[in-house]
Design a protein around this motif. Structure first.
Motif, mmCIF file in Angstrom:
data_model
loop_
_atom_site.group_PDB
_atom_site.id
_atom_site.type_symbol
_atom_site.label_atom_id
_atom_site.label_comp_id
_atom_site.label_asym_id
_atom_site.label_seq_id
_atom_site.Cartn_x
_atom_site.Cartn_y
_atom_site.Cartn_z
ATOM 1 N N UNK A 53 -31.817 -3.687 130.938
ATOM 2 C CA UNK A 53 -30.629 -2.828 131.013
ATOM 3 C C UNK A 53 -30.836 -1.534 131.808
ATOM 4 N N UNK A 54 -31.954 -0.804 131.652
ATOM 5 C CA UNK A 54 -32.129 0.396 132.479
ATOM 6 C C UNK A 54 -32.196 0.078 133.973
ATOM 7 N N UNK A 55 -32.739 -1.089 134.308
ATOM 8 C CA UNK A 55 -32.789 -1.506 135.718
ATOM 9 C C UNK A 55 -31.377 -1.734 136.245
ATOM 10 N N UNK A 56 -30.584 -2.416 135.445
ATOM 11 C CA UNK A 56 -29.208 -2.718 135.856
ATOM 12 C C UNK A 56 -28.378 -1.439 135.993
ATOM 13 N N UNK A 57 -28.731 -0.410 135.239
ATOM 14 C CA UNK A 57 -28.036 0.877 135.350
ATOM 15 C C UNK A 57 -28.510 1.665 136.572
ATOM 16 N N UNK A 58 -29.808 1.588 136.893
ATOM 17 C CA UNK A 58 -30.357 2.362 138.012
ATOM 18 C C UNK A 58 -30.083 1.717 139.372
ATOM 19 N N UNK A 59 -30.054 0.406 139.430
ATOM 20 C CA UNK A 59 -29.920 -0.282 140.721
ATOM 21 C C UNK A 59 -28.713 0.190 141.531
ATOM 22 N N UNK A 60 -27.520 0.363 140.951
ATOM 23 C CA UNK A 60 -26.395 0.850 141.764
ATOM 24 C C UNK A 60 -26.656 2.233 142.372
ATOM 25 N N UNK A 61 -27.380 3.089 141.662
ATOM 26 C CA UNK A 61 -27.719 4.408 142.208
ATOM 27 C C UNK A 61 -28.665 4.266 143.400
#
Length: 118
Positions: free
Chosen positions: A16-24
């Motif tokens: 989940x943290x990866x999925x949140x950071x990837x768009x940034x």
């Protein structure tokens, strides 16, 4: 990759943290490309299978390179940079000199402007 700063992105679709950071990271990457900054990203996956990795890259519009799923360099890179958790973004120069091991936080705080500090 010659002459570029390279972001080595340790990530996985199930994180989940990866999925949140990837768009940034995608937004910062795209801005740097528009500005003509010499920057490239290479995904180093921790996914459990190739279809998951490919779907993650497609779903999140990752416009960059990836170490092929299952290739030996994946474990070597994780060891070299002491990856204890993901997501992690390490930035190196074209010669492989580490410029930042905290690039994830730098992107989260400064977006594409983080590039100038590397």
């Amino acid at each position: 990759l010659a002459g570029k700063k390279i972001g080595i992105y340790f990530s996985a679709s199930w994180c989940p943290p990866c999925r949140a950071f990837t768009p940034l990271l995608v937004a910062a990457y795209n801005q740097l490309q528009t500005e003509g900054k010499p920057f490239e990203v290479v995904l180093v996956t921790s996914d459990r299978d190739k279809p998951s990795m490919e779907a993650y890259m497609e779903d999140h519009h990752m416009p960059w390179l990836a170490i092929p799923f299952g290739d030996k360099p994946i474990e070597a890179l994780k060891k070299k940079f002491a990856v204890a958790g993901i997501p992690m973004l390490v930035v190196v120069d074209a010669a492989g000199t580490t410029l930042s091991t905290a690039a994830r936080g730098e992107i989260m705080q400064n977006g594409a402007k983080a590039y100038d500090a590397w």
